[in-house]
Design a protein around this motif. Structure first.
Motif, PDB file in Angstrom:
ATOM      1  N   GLY A  15      -3.138   9.090   0.183  1.00 57.25           N
ATOM      2  CA  GLY A  15      -3.766   7.868  -0.320  1.00 57.25           C
ATOM      3  C   GLY A  15      -2.756   6.753  -0.513  1.00 57.25           C
ATOM      4  N   VAL A  16      -1.603   7.104  -1.048  1.00 57.40           N
ATOM      5  CA  VAL A  16      -0.560   6.110  -1.299  1.00 57.40           C
ATOM      6  C   VAL A  16      -0.012   5.572   0.026  1.00 57.40           C
ATOM      7  N   MET A  17       0.193   6.456   1.000  1.00 59.27           N
ATOM      8  CA  MET A  17       0.727   5.999   2.299  1.00 59.27           C
ATOM      9  C   MET A  17      -0.228   5.013   2.957  1.00 59.27           C
ATOM     10  N   ARG A  18      -1.527   5.324   2.900  1.00 59.33           N
ATOM     11  CA  ARG A  18      -2.532   4.405   3.460  1.00 59.33           C
ATOM     12  C   ARG A  18      -2.482   3.040   2.785  1.00 59.33           C
ATOM     13  N   ASP A  19      -2.415   3.102   1.444  1.00 58.68           N
ATOM     14  CA  ASP A  19      -2.437   1.881   0.647  1.00 58.68           C
ATOM     15  C   ASP A  19      -1.199   1.023   0.924  1.00 58.68           C
ATOM     16  N   VAL A  20      -0.043   1.673   0.945  1.00 60.05           N
ATOM     17  CA  VAL A  20       1.219   0.958   1.165  1.00 60.05           C
ATOM     18  C   VAL A  20       1.259   0.392   2.593  1.00 60.05           C
ATOM     19  N   ALA A  21       0.753   1.164   3.563  1.00 62.71           N
ATOM     20  CA  ALA A  21       0.727   0.686   4.954  1.00 62.71           C
ATOM     21  C   ALA A  21      -0.144  -0.572   5.064  1.00 62.71           C
ATOM     22  N   ARG A  22      -1.272  -0.541   4.363  1.00 60.90           N
ATOM     23  CA  ARG A  22      -2.164  -1.702   4.377  1.00 60.90           C
ATOM     24  C   ARG A  22      -1.440  -2.918   3.780  1.00 60.90           C
ATOM     25  N   MET A  49      -6.832  12.749  -8.923  1.00 57.08           N
ATOM     26  CA  MET A  49      -7.765  11.637  -8.671  1.00 57.08           C
ATOM     27  C   MET A  49      -7.690  10.610  -9.799  1.00 57.08           C
ATOM     28  N   THR A  50      -7.697  11.095 -11.034  1.00 55.41           N
ATOM     29  CA  THR A  50      -7.673  10.196 -12.195  1.00 55.41           C
ATOM     30  C   THR A  50      -6.387   9.386 -12.220  1.00 55.41           C
ATOM     31  N   ASN A  51      -5.276  10.084 -11.970  1.00 55.12           N
ATOM     32  CA  ASN A  51      -3.993   9.380 -12.019  1.00 55.12           C
ATOM     33  C   ASN A  51      -3.854   8.365 -10.893  1.00 55.12           C
ATOM     34  N   ALA A  52      -4.307   8.741  -9.707  1.00 55.93           N
ATOM     35  CA  ALA A  52      -4.217   7.813  -8.571  1.00 55.93           C
ATOM     36  C   ALA A  52      -5.092   6.585  -8.830  1.00 55.93           C
ATOM     37  N   LYS A  53      -6.282   6.834  -9.344  1.00 54.73           N
ATOM     38  CA  LYS A  53      -7.228   5.744  -9.649  1.00 54.73           C
ATOM     39  C   LYS A  53      -6.624   4.768 -10.655  1.00 54.73           C
ATOM     40  N   LYS A  54      -5.966   5.346 -11.649  1.00 52.23           N
ATOM     41  CA  LYS A  54      -5.296   4.530 -12.683  1.00 52.23           C
ATOM     42  C   LYS A  54      -4.272   3.597 -12.035  1.00 52.23           C
ATOM     43  N   ASN A  55      -3.689   4.083 -10.942  1.00 53.30           N
ATOM     44  CA  ASN A  55      -2.690   3.288 -10.214  1.00 53.30           C
ATOM     45  C   ASN A  55      -3.307   2.509  -9.039  1.00 53.30           C
ATOM     46  N   GLY A  56      -4.631   2.464  -9.006  1.00 49.27           N
ATOM     47  CA  GLY A  56      -5.306   1.622  -8.011  1.00 49.27           C
ATOM     48  C   GLY A  56      -5.569   2.271  -6.666  1.00 49.27           C
ATOM     49  N   VAL A  57      -5.451   3.609  -6.589  1.00 47.17           N
ATOM     50  CA  VAL A  57      -5.668   4.288  -5.301  1.00 47.17           C
ATOM     51  C   VAL A  57      -6.795   5.319  -5.459  1.00 47.17           C
ATOM     52  N   ASP A  58      -7.839   5.173  -4.651  1.00 40.07           N
ATOM     53  CA  ASP A  58      -8.987   6.084  -4.724  1.00 40.07           C
ATOM     54  C   ASP A  58      -8.831   7.193  -3.686  1.00 40.07           C
ATOM     55  N   ILE A  59      -8.673   8.429  -4.152  1.00 39.37           N
ATOM     56  CA  ILE A  59      -8.516   9.550  -3.202  1.00 39.37           C
ATOM     57  C   ILE A  59      -9.712  10.500  -3.280  1.00 39.37           C
ATOM     58  N   SER A  60     -10.807  10.040  -3.926  1.00 37.81           N
ATOM     59  CA  SER A  60     -11.930  10.944  -4.197  1.00 37.81           C
ATOM     60  C   SER A  60     -12.677  11.397  -2.941  1.00 37.81           C
ATOM     61  N   SER A  61     -12.518  10.655  -1.824  1.00 38.13           N
ATOM     62  CA  SER A  61     -13.253  11.058  -0.618  1.00 38.13           C
ATOM     63  C   SER A  61     -12.487  12.106   0.201  1.00 38.13           C
ATOM     64  N   LEU A  62     -11.250  12.421  -0.190  1.00 37.88           N
ATOM     65  CA  LEU A  62     -10.455  13.369   0.600  1.00 37.88           C
ATOM     66  C   LEU A  62     -10.911  14.805   0.338  1.00 37.88           C
ATOM     67  N   ARG A  63     -10.727  15.670   1.341  1.00 37.29           N
ATOM     68  CA  ARG A  63     -11.099  17.080   1.202  1.00 37.29           C
ATOM     69  C   ARG A  63      -9.966  17.942   1.747  1.00 37.29           C
ATOM     70  N   GLY A  64      -9.780  19.084   1.112  1.00 34.19           N
ATOM     71  CA  GLY A  64      -8.660  19.951   1.482  1.00 34.19           C
ATOM     72  C   GLY A  64      -8.815  20.558   2.872  1.00 34.19           C
ATOM     73  N   ARG A  65      -7.708  20.652   3.575  1.00 34.13           N
ATOM     74  CA  ARG A  65      -7.695  21.405   4.831  1.00 34.13           C
ATOM     75  C   ARG A  65      -6.348  22.105   4.941  1.00 34.13           C
TER      76      ARG A  65
END
Ligand code: 4NP
Length: 152
Positions: A15-22, A49-65
């Motif tokens: 999530g952070v890599m996507r956000d920073v790339a954008r 999820m909660t911590n990322a959201k607090k920092n402005g990054v939403d990772i709730s749509s991700l799923r483990g693989r």
């Protein structure tokens, strides 16, 4: 971005890599995976999820693989969070070209030091915040490097 379970650290790094790339206006394909299969299909850990959201990054749509051999072909760079992940990923590599793609995420900040992004699973909120901050610093370094390499 690879960790053990793909629920705590690597989804944050994704999530952070996507956000920073954008923010750096660079185009990258980012994904994450775990070396283990315990959490395939699962949403990230609530604390991540909660911590990322607090920092402005939403990772709730991700799923483990689970990390798989095709990932060596599908991605140019494979960043692992700790030395166990490194060992497990390298054990699947069949070619030197694939081994060369693998690096510890924090080696982008401290080359060759093999410093881990510590596993926060049995930790506290502070440990999840540390994961976010480490990922943010490393992903920023990656984005800056890619921008230079591409002369953007
Ligand atoms: P992660 O953390 O590798 O950062 O996703 C863990 C997630 C799950 C477990 C261990 C670490 N587990 O034992 O289920």
């Amino acid at each position: 971005m690879v960790c053990l379970g793909n629920i705590c650290r690597s989804p944050v790094a994704e999530g952070v890599m996507r956000d920073v790339a954008r923010q750096h206006n660079i185009s990258v394909t980012v994904d994450s995976a775990g070396t283990a299969n315990y959490h395939v299909g699962d949403q990230p850990d609530k604390r991540s999820m909660t911590n990322a959201k607090k920092n402005g990054v939403d990772i709730s749509s991700l799923r483990g693989r689970q990390f798989c051999i095709d990932d060596f072909e599908d991605f140019d760079r494979i960043y692992v969070m700790d030395e166990n992940n490194l060992k497990n990923v390298l054990a699947l590599a069949k070619k030197e070209e694939h081994r060369q793609k693998v690096n510890m995420l924090l080696n982008e900040l401290h080359p060759g030091k093999n410093m881990p992004v510590p596993d926060p699973y049995y930790g506290t909120d502070k440990d999840f915040e540390q994961v976010f901050q480490l990922a943010h610093k490393a992903c920023t370094a990656i984005a800056e490097k890619l921008k230079k390499e591409r002369n953007e």
